[in-house]
Design an enzyme around this catalytic site. Structure first.
Site, PDB file in Angstrom:
ATOM      1  N   ARG A   1     -39.528  16.221  50.631  1.00 59.08           N
ATOM      2  CA  ARG A   1     -40.345  15.537  51.622  1.00 59.08           C
ATOM      3  C   ARG A   1     -40.328  16.197  52.999  1.00 59.08           C
ATOM      4  O   ARG A   1     -41.360  16.475  53.578  1.00 59.08           O
ATOM      5  CB  ARG A   1     -39.802  14.116  51.859  1.00 59.08           C
ATOM      6  CG  ARG A   1     -40.442  13.030  51.121  1.00 59.08           C
ATOM      7  CD  ARG A   1     -39.413  11.909  50.983  1.00 59.08           C
ATOM      8  NE  ARG A   1     -38.343  12.411  50.135  1.00 59.08           N
ATOM      9  CZ  ARG A   1     -38.355  12.269  48.827  1.00 59.08           C
ATOM     10  NH1 ARG A   1     -39.310  11.598  48.255  1.00 59.08           N
ATOM     11  NH2 ARG A   1     -37.398  12.775  48.088  1.00 59.08           N
ATOM     12  N   THR A   2     -39.121  16.415  53.516  1.00 57.22           N
ATOM     13  CA  THR A   2     -39.019  16.851  54.913  1.00 57.22           C
ATOM     14  C   THR A   2     -39.640  18.234  55.096  1.00 57.22           C
ATOM     15  O   THR A   2     -40.403  18.459  56.029  1.00 57.22           O
ATOM     16  CB  THR A   2     -37.551  16.831  55.373  1.00 57.22           C
ATOM     17  OG1 THR A   2     -37.015  15.543  55.060  1.00 57.22           O
ATOM     18  CG2 THR A   2     -37.427  17.080  56.851  1.00 57.22           C
TER      19      THR A   2
HETATM   20  C1  NCD Z   1     -32.525  12.276  53.304  1.00 59.87           C
HETATM   21  C2  NCD Z   1     -31.772  13.465  53.830  1.00 59.87           C
HETATM   22  O1  NCD Z   1     -31.945  14.579  53.356  1.00 59.87           O
HETATM   23  O2  NCD Z   1     -31.023  13.234  54.766  1.00 59.87           O
HETATM   24  N1  NCD Z   1     -33.760  12.533  52.774  1.00 59.87           N
HETATM   25  C3  NCD Z   1     -34.826  12.797  53.575  1.00 59.87           C
HETATM   26  O3  NCD Z   1     -34.791  13.600  54.471  1.00 59.87           O
HETATM   27  N2  NCD Z   1     -35.945  12.093  53.344  1.00 59.87           N
HETATM   28  C4  NCD Z   1     -31.702  11.328  52.561  1.00 59.87           C
HETATM   29  C5  NCD Z   1     -30.988  11.786  51.317  1.00 59.87           C
HETATM   30  O4  NCD Z   1     -30.812  12.964  51.052  1.00 59.87           O
HETATM   31  O5  NCD Z   1     -30.562  10.877  50.587  1.00 59.87           O
END
Ligand code: NCD
Length: 319
Positions: A58-59
């Protein structure tokens, strides 16, 4: 304009007005992203490099789309294939990239504090895309935007953050942001997954889901961050789901109109029931992803504005 910072490294240094400025600008990008023509030239001429030293779906996708929609030249560094594997340090890699004159560096790193360290060595704006268990500022901002759109405000709400809080940078950034905006934050989880100094964070701690969810407006579920656990923090996943997994029955203790959130990646049947996660009447998980692109566009626009102003004023550290 009340976001004057050079970098976005965490929620901790931000004032409530700066948070509001980012959220307000994000609203414009929500509209742009829903239009057929989604591009603008806000970052035209600028180079954005995404350096992800940890896996991300996602990020990374969201930062890439955000940069491209704003007209930046976006490069994704394949960190698995980079010289880091040959023993180069983080700082050497950063200095090498810095010599290519990037304007925006988006960095995710498994060590807490690594992104702040890197920001001290480069001449561009740095965005923290998650460092260890420290901070994940754009996640907290996208969560705040999602809450504000669903609830009409981002103040005076009761927000329950449930699960593996001890290992979560998402929880930490959210606790900081929600506290600054005068919300009531509750942490719910087994004692092994609650940070030792939780009381100093100005939150209430619960070891029981039903009690902790009582009257909550927002229920935020977190993944068990097994990659950060060095031993057994829970007896078994089955037992964990039974006590802390969110299902319709436990959610019934929250307010009738409570929303369900999860930053992803989600483990269905471990921390959340799959049917509930997909229930569009309760779950805003897909909205969170949508808001992520808008918030990152807003954050990068504001940082680019500060960067251009500093360079125009002859700030040599910003070349
Ligand atoms: C999170 C992260 O990587 O900190 N995910 C994200 O960025 N959407 C949470 C996770 O890894 O559980």
């Amino acid at each position: 304009m009340s976001f004057r910072a050079r970098h976005l490294l965490g929620i901790e240094p931000l004032k409530p007005e700066a948070i509001r400025t980012i959220l307000d600008l994000s609203e414009q990008y929500v509209a742009l992203n829903r239009a057929t023509h989604k591009t603008s030239d806000v970052l035209a001429g600028l180079t954005q490099i995404n350096m992800f030293f940890e896996n991300s779906t996602r990020t990374q996708a969201s930062f890439e789309i955000a940069g491209k929609r704003l007209g930046a030249d976006v490069m994704n560094m394949a960190m698995q294939a980079s010289s880091i594997k040959k023993g180069e340090t983080l700082i050497d890699t950063a200095l090498t990239l810095n010599a290519m004159h990037p304007d925006l560096l988006v960095v995710r790193h498994p060590h807490s504090g690594a992104v702040n360290l890197l920001a001290e060595k480069v001449n561009c704006a740095v965005l923290n895309a998650g460092d260890g268990r420290h901070e994940h500022p754009t996640q907290a901002l996208l969560d705040a935007l999602t809450i504000r759109r669903a609830k009409g405000r981002i103040q005076r709400l009761t927000v329950a953050i449930c699960g593996d809080i001890a290992h979560s940078r998402v929880a930490r950034s959210n606790i900081l942001l929600l506290g600054k905006m005068e919300n009531r934050v509750r942490l719910i989880g087994p004692p092994t997954l609650i940070p030792a100094r939780a009381a100093d964070l100005g939150v209430e701690v619960y070891g029981d889901m039903k009690e902790g969810l009582e009257g909550a407006d927002v229920v935020m579920m977190l993944r068990l961050q097994k990659e950060r656990m060095d031993g057994g923090f829970i007896p078994s996943e089955r037992e964990y789901y039974h006590r802390f997994g969110l299902d319709a029955e436990k959610l019934a203790h929250a307010k009738e109109d409570a929303i369900v959130m999860h930053p992803g990646p989600m483990n269905r049947g471990v921390e959340i029931d799959g049917t509930l996660a997909d229930d569009i009447n309760r779950s805003v998980i897909q909205e969170q992803v949508e808001m992520g692109v808008a918030v990152r566009m807003a954050a990068m626009e504001l940082l680019a504005r500060n960067l251009r102003e500093a360079r125009a004023a002859g700030d040599g550290t910003y070349v």
